[in-house]
Motif scaffolding. Structure first.
Motif, PDB file in Angstrom:
ATOM      1  N   ALA A 196       0.859  -1.185   0.000  1.00 42.07           N
ATOM      2  CA  ALA A 196       0.000   0.000   0.000  1.00 42.07           C
ATOM      3  C   ALA A 196       0.894   1.233   0.000  1.00 42.07           C
ATOM      4  O   ALA A 196       1.615   1.490   0.971  1.00 42.07           O
ATOM      5  N   ALA A 197       0.868   1.976  -1.090  1.00 40.01           N
ATOM      6  CA  ALA A 197       1.734   3.144  -1.224  1.00 40.01           C
ATOM      7  C   ALA A 197       1.504   4.136  -0.090  1.00 40.01           C
ATOM      8  O   ALA A 197       2.453   4.675   0.475  1.00 40.01           O
ATOM      9  N   GLY A 198       0.248   4.382   0.264  1.00 39.95           N
ATOM     10  CA  GLY A 198      -0.046   5.346   1.326  1.00 39.95           C
ATOM     11  C   GLY A 198       0.562   4.952   2.656  1.00 39.95           C
ATOM     12  O   GLY A 198       1.114   5.800   3.382  1.00 39.95           O
ATOM     13  N   GLU A 199       0.493   3.675   2.995  1.00 40.21           N
ATOM     14  CA  GLU A 199       1.086   3.196   4.241  1.00 40.21           C
ATOM     15  C   GLU A 199       2.597   3.390   4.222  1.00 40.21           C
ATOM     16  O   GLU A 199       3.195   3.806   5.222  1.00 40.21           O
ATOM     17  N   GLU A 200       3.213   3.084   3.104  1.00 40.93           N
ATOM     18  CA  GLU A 200       4.665   3.228   2.987  1.00 40.93           C
ATOM     19  C   GLU A 200       5.086   4.696   3.030  1.00 40.93           C
ATOM     20  O   GLU A 200       6.114   5.035   3.619  1.00 40.93           O
ATOM     21  N   ILE A 201       4.300   5.575   2.420  1.00 38.35           N
ATOM     22  CA  ILE A 201       4.613   7.013   2.462  1.00 38.35           C
ATOM     23  C   ILE A 201       4.545   7.509   3.900  1.00 38.35           C
ATOM     24  O   ILE A 201       5.444   8.218   4.371  1.00 38.35           O
ATOM     25  N   ARG A 202       3.481   7.154   4.625  1.00 42.49           N
ATOM     26  CA  ARG A 202       3.357   7.585   6.029  1.00 42.49           C
ATOM     27  C   ARG A 202       4.500   7.032   6.876  1.00 42.49           C
ATOM     28  O   ARG A 202       5.066   7.752   7.712  1.00 42.49           O
ATOM     29  N   LYS A 203       4.854   5.779   6.651  1.00 43.95           N
ATOM     30  CA  LYS A 203       5.972   5.183   7.392  1.00 43.95           C
ATOM     31  C   LYS A 203       7.272   5.938   7.113  1.00 43.95           C
ATOM     32  O   LYS A 203       8.021   6.268   8.033  1.00 43.95           O
ATOM     33  N   ARG A 204       7.520   6.220   5.848  1.00 41.80           N
ATOM     34  CA  ARG A 204       8.748   6.946   5.479  1.00 41.80           C
ATOM     35  C   ARG A 204       8.742   8.357   6.059  1.00 41.80           C
ATOM     36  O   ARG A 204       9.773   8.853   6.508  1.00 41.80           O
ATOM     37  N   LEU A 205       7.586   9.010   6.062  1.00 35.84           N
ATOM     38  CA  LEU A 205       7.495  10.353   6.636  1.00 35.84           C
ATOM     39  C   LEU A 205       7.831  10.333   8.126  1.00 35.84           C
ATOM     40  O   LEU A 205       8.461  11.259   8.639  1.00 35.84           O
ATOM     41  N   ARG A 206       7.410   9.284   8.827  1.00 38.35           N
ATOM     42  CA  ARG A 206       7.714   9.174  10.258  1.00 38.35           C
ATOM     43  C   ARG A 206       9.178   8.826  10.502  1.00 38.35           C
ATOM     44  O   ARG A 206       9.810   9.376  11.399  1.00 38.35           O
ATOM     45  N   GLU A 207       9.709   7.882   9.720  1.00 33.63           N
ATOM     46  CA  GLU A 207      11.029   7.336   9.992  1.00 33.63           C
ATOM     47  C   GLU A 207      12.179   8.071   9.318  1.00 33.63           C
ATOM     48  O   GLU A 207      13.289   8.078   9.835  1.00 33.63           O
ATOM     49  N   ASP A 208      11.935   8.649   8.143  1.00 35.08           N
ATOM     50  CA  ASP A 208      13.015   9.281   7.381  1.00 35.08           C
ATOM     51  C   ASP A 208      12.482  10.436   6.531  1.00 35.08           C
ATOM     52  O   ASP A 208      12.528  10.382   5.300  1.00 35.08           O
ATOM     53  N   PRO A 209      11.961  11.495   7.173  1.00 39.58           N
ATOM     54  CA  PRO A 209      11.381  12.589   6.392  1.00 39.58           C
ATOM     55  C   PRO A 209      12.380  13.266   5.454  1.00 39.58           C
ATOM     56  O   PRO A 209      11.984  13.832   4.434  1.00 39.58           O
ATOM     57  N   ALA A 210      13.671  13.172   5.737  1.00 41.05           N
ATOM     58  CA  ALA A 210      14.682  13.783   4.862  1.00 41.05           C
ATOM     59  C   ALA A 210      14.690  13.121   3.485  1.00 41.05           C
ATOM     60  O   ALA A 210      15.119  13.742   2.503  1.00 41.05           O
ATOM     61  N   TRP A 211      14.208  11.866   3.390  1.00 44.43           N
ATOM     62  CA  TRP A 211      14.162  11.168   2.106  1.00 44.43           C
ATOM     63  C   TRP A 211      13.373  11.975   1.077  1.00 44.43           C
ATOM     64  O   TRP A 211      13.662  11.939  -0.115  1.00 44.43           O
TER      65      TRP A 211
END
Length: 75
Positions: A30-45
């Motif tokens: 699920a792209a949305g789940e992965e985007i939210r996870k990345r925003l929490r864990e590595d927003p600099a990405w």
């Protein structure tokens, strides 16, 4: 096999996607789940091009960033 599901929030994409994934024995993503996870864990990405504030306002993540995220996960 790739199955794409599109729909508004809370329309059942995740629930149905997980059921299909189990039934067909294929991975679920699920792209949305992965985007939210990345925003929490590595927003600099996101290099300042997308943020949790933008997400919370309902703004879409730039398509090329979604593409890169998908490639990061499957390659």
């Amino acid at each position: 096999m790739i199955i794409l599901m599109f729909g508004p929030p809370q329309s059942g994409k995740g629930s149905l996607g997980r059921r299909i994934s189990r039934s067909l024995e294929v991975p679920y993503f699920a792209a949305g789940e992965e985007i939210r996870k990345r925003l929490r864990e590595d927003p600099a990405w996101f290099q300042g091009r997308y943020s949790m504030e933008m997400h919370d306002r309902g703004e879409f993540c730039p398509p090329e960033m979604v593409r890169d995220l998908v490639f990061d996960l499957i390659v």
